[in-house]
Motif scaffolding. Structure first.
Motif, PDB file in Angstrom:
ATOM      1  N   THR A   1       0.828  -1.203   0.000  1.00  0.00           N
ATOM      2  CA  THR A   1       0.000   0.000   0.000  1.00  0.00           C
ATOM      3  C   THR A   1       0.863   1.255   0.000  1.00  0.00           C
ATOM      4  O   THR A   1       0.625   2.199  -0.771  1.00  0.00           O
TER       5      THR A   1
ATOM      6  N   ARG B   1       2.427   1.617  -3.424  1.00  0.00           N
ATOM      7  CA  ARG B   1       1.503   2.130  -4.440  1.00  0.00           C
ATOM      8  C   ARG B   1       1.319   3.643  -4.313  1.00  0.00           C
ATOM      9  O   ARG B   1       1.324   4.360  -5.311  1.00  0.00           O
TER      10      ARG B   1
ATOM     11  N   ARG C   1       2.587   6.468  -7.069  1.00  0.00           N
ATOM     12  CA  ARG C   1       1.628   7.429  -7.589  1.00  0.00           C
ATOM     13  C   ARG C   1       2.147   8.862  -7.413  1.00  0.00           C
ATOM     14  O   ARG C   1       1.996   9.704  -8.301  1.00  0.00           O
TER      15      ARG C   1
END
Length: 239
Positions: free
Chosen positions: A5, A8, A12
């Motif tokens: 998590t 990610r 981003r």
């Protein structure tokens, strides 16, 4: 230690529109320069080594390291959103380790890959020049990512300080002044590149053993200290 998590979210943030543009611009410029040099001079091993050493390793790799390393955590600390992440049941060491892995991956992709391509464009990997500088870019990516990730945790002016380091210390002092060369990530990575070519095309001021020890030491210490700083930041936020 690796949190998908956190990874990610970090990817981003790093590959957002503005940063992605800069990340793609530098490799594109390297390949363009390589094509122009090949067109004007033909395949020349020494010229290829000079271009890859002078632009790719001395300028592009540390600049991309600044973008990826500081961008992996600096903006979150600046805007306060790091508090939200720290409030989750995720170990602080896991946060730093994950962000380091992401920063290393991004730096490697946007520096080592174009360096390899540019090397083939310049001289078709004659004398293993393309491979040598790709190896140098890979190992330099690890050290730069750790250094600039640390910088992102300790200063709100991490990008400015990182750019000064990359452009002044590594590119100028690290290339010209003997004493500074010993304390240069660029020179440490050149030691590995020199080992790959082994014919005098690439020279480093640092021995291979010393360079390897320093690369590992800087990476480990910078990562540890970044984790320590993040734990301190957590305590300050809780208070």
């Amino acid at each position: 230690m690796y949190n998908p998590t956190v990874a990610r979210l970090t990817y981003r943030a790093l590959l957002g529109r503005r940063r992605a543009l800069i990340l793609f611009l530098l490799p594109a410029l390297l390949v363009l320069i390589a094509a122009a040099v090949r067109g004007f001079n033909g395949a020349d091993d020494q010229v290829a080594a000079d271009v890859l050493g002078g632009f790719a390793l001395a300028t592009m790799v540390p600049l991309i390291g600044v973008i990826a390393g500081t961008g992996a955590i600096g903006p979150e600390i600046d805007d306060g959103s790091i508090v939200y992440l720290l409030s989750k049941p995720v170990k602080r060491s896991s946060i730093i380790f994950t962000k380091l892995i992401v920063a290393i991956a991004v730096t490697m992709v946007f520096s080592a890959v174009p360096t390899f391509i540019a090397g083939f464009v310049l001289n078709g990997n004659g004398q293993q020049v393309a491979v040598a500088y790709t190896v140098a870019a890979l190992v330099a990516s690890i050290a730069y990512s750790a250094l600039f990730l640390l910088l992102g945790t300790v200063s709100r002016h991490a990008v400015v300080i990182g750019l000064v380091y990359a452009l002044v210390w590594e590119t100028l002092f690290g290339s010209l002044i003997s004493g500074a060369k010993t304390l240069s990530v660029q020179q440490w990575s050149l030691a590995l590149a020199e080992k790959v070519t082994g014919d005098g095309l690439i020279d480093s001021e640092v021995g291979l053993t010393t360079a390897t020890v320093l690369l590992v030491a800087v990476t480990v210490v910078a990562t540890w200290f970044a984790g320590h700083k993040l734990r301190t930041l957590t305590l300050a936020g809780e208070e």
